[in-house]
Design an enzyme around this catalytic site. Structure first.
Site, mmCIF file in Angstrom:
data_model
loop_
_atom_site.group_PDB
_atom_site.id
_atom_site.type_symbol
_atom_site.label_atom_id
_atom_site.label_comp_id
_atom_site.label_asym_id
_atom_site.label_seq_id
_atom_site.Cartn_x
_atom_site.Cartn_y
_atom_site.Cartn_z
ATOM 1 N N SER A 157 0.906 -0.971 0.213
ATOM 2 C CA SER A 157 -0.031 0.399 -0.024
ATOM 3 C C SER A 157 0.313 0.839 0.092
ATOM 4 C CB SER A 157 -0.602 -0.168 1.495
ATOM 5 O OG SER A 157 -1.612 1.028 1.296
ATOM 6 N N TYR A 170 -2.116 -0.645 10.592
ATOM 7 C CA TYR A 170 -2.176 -1.361 8.273
ATOM 8 C C TYR A 170 -1.074 -0.552 8.055
ATOM 9 C CZ TYR A 170 -3.749 -0.840 4.417
ATOM 10 O OH TYR A 170 -4.218 -1.089 2.798
#
Length: 278
Positions: A157, A170
Site C-alpha cells: 500500500s 495497517y
C-alpha cells in the site's frame, strides 16, 4: 500484446472481489489459469461488507468465460495448513504454478497506536502480514519444483512507504510486507523467482466505496456519498483524481508477472497518482 502469461498458473488470495478478482480476470485475459482463494467471511471492525461464497463463484465464472481453467477454495490465509492443502490440491489439478499474488488483506477502524486494543492489532498483523508470508510459503515449493522460475507479487500500500495517523496497525503490516518481499527476493533470486510489491493508493473497490467509509471521511454529513468523499481522497494525490481502479493495479501485477519484467525483482511499484510524492 496478447498472451503475456500464456499457459501459466497464478495463485491469487483475496480473489472473491475487488482487486483480487480483477487480478484473476486480467491474468486470465492474458492466458493464465487461476487458483482463487478467499475467506468469504466478515471482519467485525472492517467498514466493508463481507465477501461471500457467491462472490468467489462469480470470480470463477468470469475466468471460465475467458476460456481459462480455475480452481477455487474458501480459505483463511491465517491458517497455513488449509492454505497449503488448497494450493497443493489445485496444483495437482492444474499441473503447475508460476505466479503468486498475495493480495488478501483487511482494513479495520482504529485509533492512535498507544490506545489500540491488542486484538485489533493482532488481527491486522495476522491477516495483512503473516497471511502474506503464509501464502508465499504455501506456493514457493511448487515454484521451486517447476524449475522454471516464477513471479511473486505482494500487495502492500502507499501505507507501506509512508505513515498515516489512526491506522498504525495497517501501516506497520504494510511496511512489513516490503520486508517480506525484499527477503524473499534475496532468498529466491538464484532460482529465477522474482519478488516485488505493488503499492496502491485509494482504489474504487468495496473496501473504500462503502457507507461506513463515507461517514469516516465526511462525519459532517448525515448521508455522505462517494461524491462527497472524493475531494478528500483527491487531496492525497498529485494527479487530480480521487482514486484509481482495480484494473490499474491489475495491469501493474500483470507486468510484474510477465516476462517483460523478467529481471525486475526487489522493487516497490507505486500505483498511487503521485501520493508518495507528498
Amino acid at each position: 500484446m496478447a498472451g503475456r502469461v500464456a499457459d501459466k498458473v497464478a495463485f491469487i488470495t483475496g480473489a472473491a472481489r475487488g482487486q483480487g478478482r480483477s487480478h484473476a480476470v486480467r491474468l486470465a485475459q492474458e492466458g493464465a489459469d487461476i487458483i482463487a482463494v478467499d475467506i468469504c467471511a466478515d471482519f467485525a471492525d472492517s467498514p466493508a461488507p463481507a465477501a461471500t461464497p457467491e462472490d468467489l463463484a462469480e470470480t470463477a465464472d468470469l475466468v471460465k468465460n475467458l476460456g481459462r481453467r480455475v480452481v477455487t477454495a474458501q480459505v483463511d490465509v491465517r491458517d497455513f495448513d488449509e492454505l497449503r492443502a488448497a494450493v497443493d490440491g489445485a496444483v495437482e489439478q492444474l499441473g503447475r504454478l508460476d505466479i503468486i499474488v498475495a493480495n488478501a488483506g483487511i482494513g479495520t477502524t482504529a485509533g492512535k497506536l498507544h490506545k489500540m486494543g491488542e486484538p485489533l492489532w493482532q488481527e491486522m498483523i495476522d491477516v495483512n502480514l503473516s497471511g502474506v508470508w503464509k501464502s508465499v510459503k504455501a506456493g514457493v515449493p511448487h515454484l521451486l519444483a517447476g524449475g522454471r522460475g516464477g513471479s511473486i507479487v505482494l500487495t502492500s500500500s502507499v501505507a507501506g512507504t509512508k505513515a498515516y495517523p489512526h491506522t498504525g496497525h495497517y501501516v506497520a503490516a504494510k511496511h512489513g510486507v516490503v520486508g517480506l518481499m525484499r527477503t524473499f527476493a534475496v532468498e529466491l533470486g538464484q532460482h529465477m523467482i522474482r519478488v516485488n510489491t505493488v503499492h496502491p493508493t485509494h482504489v474504487n473497490t468495496p473496501l473504500l466505496i462503502n457507507e461506513n467509509t463515507f461517514r469516516t471521511f465526511r462525519p459532517d454529513l448525515e448521508n455522505p456519498t462517494a461524491d462527497d468523499m472524493a475531494p478528500i481522497c483527491q487531496s492525497f494525490h498529485i494527479m487530480p483524481i480521487p482514486w484509481v481502479t482495480a484494473e490499474d493495479i491489475s495491469n501493474a501485477v500483470l507486468f510484474l508477472a510477465s516476462d517483460e519484467a523478467r529481471y525486475i525483482t526487489g522493487v516497490t511499484l507505486n500505483v498511487d497518482a503521485g501520493s508518495c510524492l507528498q
